[in-house]
Design an enzyme around this catalytic site. Structure first.
Site, mmCIF file in Angstrom:
data_model
loop_
_atom_site.group_PDB
_atom_site.id
_atom_site.type_symbol
_atom_site.label_atom_id
_atom_site.label_comp_id
_atom_site.label_asym_id
_atom_site.label_seq_id
_atom_site.Cartn_x
_atom_site.Cartn_y
_atom_site.Cartn_z
ATOM 1 N N SER A 95 -0.595 35.373 75.924
ATOM 2 C CA SER A 95 -0.507 36.317 74.807
ATOM 3 C C SER A 95 -1.894 36.655 74.288
ATOM 4 O O SER A 95 -2.769 37.036 75.055
ATOM 5 C CB SER A 95 0.396 35.719 73.740
ATOM 6 O OG SER A 95 0.733 36.672 72.766
ATOM 7 N N ASP A 217 9.836 42.289 77.605
ATOM 8 C CA ASP A 217 9.055 41.526 76.620
ATOM 9 C C ASP A 217 8.806 42.403 75.418
ATOM 10 O O ASP A 217 8.078 43.391 75.516
ATOM 11 C CB ASP A 217 7.732 41.066 77.259
ATOM 12 C CG ASP A 217 6.879 40.216 76.326
ATOM 13 O OD1 ASP A 217 7.238 40.078 75.110
ATOM 14 O OD2 ASP A 217 5.859 39.686 76.765
ATOM 15 N N HIS A 245 8.860 36.534 76.018
ATOM 16 C CA HIS A 245 7.411 36.595 75.955
ATOM 17 C C HIS A 245 6.746 35.375 76.576
ATOM 18 O O HIS A 245 5.521 35.339 76.691
ATOM 19 C CB HIS A 245 7.025 36.735 74.477
ATOM 20 C CG HIS A 245 5.569 36.979 74.240
ATOM 21 N ND1 HIS A 245 4.878 38.011 74.845
ATOM 22 C CD2 HIS A 245 4.671 36.318 73.488
ATOM 23 C CE1 HIS A 245 3.620 37.965 74.460
ATOM 24 N NE2 HIS A 245 3.457 36.951 73.638
#
Lengths: 267, 458, 120
Positions: A95, A217, A245
């Protein structure tokens, strides 16, 4: 300041192997990599850590000014690399950590030799001609709800003793609390993450880069993965058949396969 | 119809026969389904990727959605607000993956009409026979009441934190202001006087460290110095305020005319004029002039008392004569022929407090200090210190004189140290401001073994 | 804990305040409050009977001075009666005994023929 203690650095795997740093993103801590570590440990020196303010890092080292921007977190990475004297390490960031890796590699190019980005996003808020997936109002609402959800948040983040008997794949080491975090620090990390814009840093990436995104996602939609791929010269993009995610948790085999193949290609 | 004795008859077997049987049977058969669909909470089952496989009526009603629009079409995420979705993806789902269950997480679900309902969500992962995760079972509780309560708690907490912050800032500001004031009320240090040693001890009864006792030593030209020590009535900030006027009036008066009576008279006028009848402020004090003689090392002290306890003169040396010259004390002060090696009061009877009457009487006295001698000025905090739990026993003049006699011959600094230790011993018996000022002439070093001042420190 | 008791009675010469207990920083304000509202006429004499006084510090002295000031403001006189020895000693040291007349008891203080406001 003992960096190892400050960032709860964990070393595992082959101490003589090439170094791989696994960096968690917003939400939880190094325990998110439980299912990734076994795939790498045999041939690599695996470095796990928690950013200050997350997991079991030293919360007293948290400086709200430093950690209000991604540069503060990138400094954690550089300081860990210097502490361990890592050179040409592979930085695997989940991320927003992907972007933190970009900043760290720019600051200390001799320390980081390749990047793996797992569900990255350089900017979460939509912009002219750019789809990040969220409006400014959405992010404001998130930050406000982090405030309002303080009590609910802390209940969810309360330390939990993990029983291992029915979770053999998670290993015996996990006997402690995980995913505990200070709500105030989490809020600051959230603001730093969701208000960030690292798009301008992408073209400057000079190291080999692998981008992994997911078919479904909401936080890092497909367009974002494609954008990052376009902007980083010479990068490789693999879309995993995964929803959510955190493919390193929801689709660990596919994630591990992509990463190990990339690592093999570097040698 | 039979009514058997014994425990409550089972209605299923009681009267009514088959009809009631059937009714209950129908109820019981339906109950599981009913319980699920119309439970007081929402139930939801999803695949591992979040796709909703089953949902109960209660939750559908909360959402304002029809079953066919939800099952197989929406994911759990889709029911949440954006913030909730982010939270779900970054915390909830990973935790669920790792722990197999998550309970009591606060989220908000979005109704079809756009409204939000705060809820508490708990989920567990159902695994297959091989441990493979199959689906997620989720319970959703209406948390509107709880949310309101939490918000109230948060608001109250923030208000309390803010109030505490403000109070702390106020306290710090006050402390700074007090500090500055305290420093202005007392001399920063005593001047260094050739051939003379001075030492002082100052104690305030008030926790603000503001007191009504005052003192000073300062040059007035011509190698002479003035000193004063006194006590404003009362204690705390109000008394401290008066000391400021007193100190600066005396300093100015002394520079203009150092005669002790003149200085006290000026002070009296200043106080008398300044403080009205309704709120009388007075002080008692001793004011004096020091005239060191550079040739023979003696120090002449001429003082005047405004209703203050008498100063003590400590004579160094031994009654056998020791290293000091005998006799020849100047001045006509009574009891000046005090024996060597002791302490005596320098009485000033008839002196009056300053600030109350327009033309008070101030009594003068003079003494000469030889090397080894010391003059001790003090306020009544010392002599009025309680030595017993009630107020019947006070330290008193006699005890002080005896104590001082034991210190005769010591330096001013040693005398003050000994007295400080004495004050410490009073503990809570010392509840008034106390000031001590010692002015001494250092003893000449003597070749012969003379009784040197004891140097044991206490 | 300071306990202060004040009883007011009238004599031919004027009000007599019988003060007993402890007169100090904490309790002196009560005496001063009372003095402020006391009825006093020109030519009278305010008598403070201190026979029962157990303790007096500088705040107590200030209250006595306030009493004197009040009396003078009304063109009345003031006297102290039956002052206990420790307090008498303080009055002597600070010279207040030259400012306020002292009598051995309230009988003497109220019997004395008034020749005018007292004190220098």
């Amino acid at each position: 300041m003992d960096i190892g203690r400050r960032n709860n650095v964990t070393l595992t795997g082959d101490p003589d192997g090439p170094a791989v740093i696994l960096a968690h993103g917003f939400g939880c801590d190094q325990n998110m990599w439980r299912l990734t570590v076994p795939a790498l440990a045999e041939d690599h020196r695996v470095v796990l850590f928690d950013y200050v303010g997350a997991g079991r890092s030293d919360l007293s080292a948290f400086d709200p000014r430093r950690y209000a921007t991604l540069d503060g977190y990138a400094r954690d990475v550089v300081e860990i690399c210097e502490e361990l004297d890592l050179r040409d390490a592979v930085f695997v960031g989940h991320s927003v950590s992907s972007m933190i890796g970009v900043l760290a590699a720019a600051a200390a190019p001799e320390r980081i030799g390749a990047l793996v980005m797992v569900a990255p996003s350089p900017r979460y808020i939509d912009d002219d001609g750019y789809r990040g997936g969220f409006s400014r109002a959405d992010i404001d609402e998130l930050l406000a709800s982090l405030d309002a959800n303080y009590l609910g948040w802390s209940a969810a983040m309360a330390p939990v003793i993990m029983g291992n008997e029915d979770r053999p794949e998670l290993g015996r080491e996990l006997t402690d609390s995980f995913c505990a975090t200070d709500p105030e620090m989490a809020r600051i990390f959230a603001a730093a993450t969701f208000l960030s814009d690292s798009r301008a840093d992408l073209p400057g990436v000079t190291v080999p880069t692998l981008i992994l995104d997911c078919t479904q996602d909401v936080i890092a939609p497909r367009e974002v993965g494609a954008y990052v791929h376009r902007e980083i010269p010479g990068s490789r993009l693999i879309t995993l058949d995964a929803t959510g995610h955190c493919p390193h948790l929801s689709a660990p085999e596919a994630t591990n396969a992509a990463v190990t193949e990339f690592l093999a290609g570097l040698r | 119809m039979t009514c058997p004795f014994g425990p409550e008859p089972d209605p299923r077997h009681g009267g009514g026969g088959t009809a009631a049987d059937t009714a209950f049977a129908v109820l019981l058969e339906d109950s599981a389904e009913e319980l699920y669909e119309h439970a007081p909470c929402g139930y939801l089952s999803t695949l591992m990727d979040g796709t909703i496989a089953k949902i109960n009526t209660t939750l559908l009603n909360w959402l304002g959605l029809a079953r066919e629009d939800v099952v197989g079409r929406l994911r759990f995420d889709d029911l949440l607000t954006v913030g909730g979705r982010l939270y779900h993806e970054t915390h909830f789902a990973p935790l669920l993956r790792m722990r197999g269950e998550v309970s009591g997480v606060a989220l908000e679900i979005r109704r079809a009409d756009g409204d939000r309902i705060p809820v508490l969500v708990s989920s567990t992962v159902k695994t297959g026979s091989t441990g493979e995760p199959l689906l997620i079972r989720t319970t959703v509780f209406d948390a509107r009441e709880r949310r309101a309560y939490e918000q109230e708690l948060l608001r109250a907490r923030k208000a309390a934190e803010e109030a505490a912050r403000r109070a702390e800032a106020d306290r710090a500001r006050l402390q700074d202001a007090l500090s500055v004031l305290q420093q202005s009320l007392l001399p920063a240090s005593l001047p260094s006087i050739p051939g003379v040693e001075t030492a002082v001890h100052y104690h305030t009864a008030s926790p603000d460290r503001l007191g009504g006792d005052f003192y000073d030593v300062f040059p007035i030209g011509g190698d002479r110095y003035a000193f004063f020590l006194g006590d404003v009535c009362g204690k705390g900030p109000q008394a401290a305020a008066v000391t400021s006027l007193i100190r600066y009036t005396l300093r100015t008066a002394a520079l203009h005319d150092p005669d002790p009576v003149a200085a006290l008279t000026t002070l009296n006028a200043a106080l008398f004029e300044r403080y009205t009848d309704g709120d009388p402020r007075y002080c008692t004090l001793v004011f004096g002039i020091l005239e060191p003689d550079p040739d023979d090392g003696r120090l002449t002290v001429r003082l005047a008392s405004g209703g203050h306890p008498p100063a003590l003169v400590l004579r160094g040396g031994s009654p056998r004569g020791g290293s000091l010259r005998g006799g020849s004390l100047r001045g006509g002060c009574p009891r000046d022929g005090s024996p060597r090696g002791g302490a005596d009061f320098l009485h000033t009877p008839g002196g009056m407090l300053a600030g109350i009457v327009p033309e008070p009487v101030f009594t003068t006295a003079t003494t000469t200090l030889e090397p080894g001698d010391c003059l001790l000025l003090y306020t009544d905090g010392l002599t009025e210190a309680r030595t017993s739990k009630d107020r019947t026993a006070l330290y008193g003049d006699d005890a002080l004189r005896a104590f001082a006699a034991g210190q005769a011959g010591r330096s001013a600094a040693e005398l003050i140290r000994a007295l400080s230790a004495l004050l410490d011993e009073f503990g809570e018996g010392l509840d008034d401001d106390t000031a001590l000022l010692a002015i001494g002439v250092p003893a000449r070093p003597s070749p012969a073994p003379s009784p040197a001042p004891a140097t044991t420190n206490r | 804990m300071s306990t202060l008791d004040i009883t007011v009675r009238d004599a031919a010469t004027g009000p007599v305040l019988e003060i007993s207990g402890e007169l100090d920083f904490a309790s002196a304000p009560r005496l001063r409050d009372l003095l402020a509202t006391l009825e006093l006429r020109a030519g009278q004499r305010l008598v403070l009977d201190l026979a029962g006084l157990a303790f007096c510090d500088s705040s107590g002295i200030t209250a006595l001075i306030a009493a004197r000031n009040r009396a003078h403001a009304e063109r009345a006189g003031i006297a102290l009666a039956a002052v206990p020895a420790p307090t008498l000693r303080i009055l002597a040291v600070i010279g207040l005994d030259q400012v306020i007349p002292v009598y051995p008891d309230s009988g003497a203080a109220t019997a004395a023929v008034l020749t005018g406001p007292d004190g220098p």
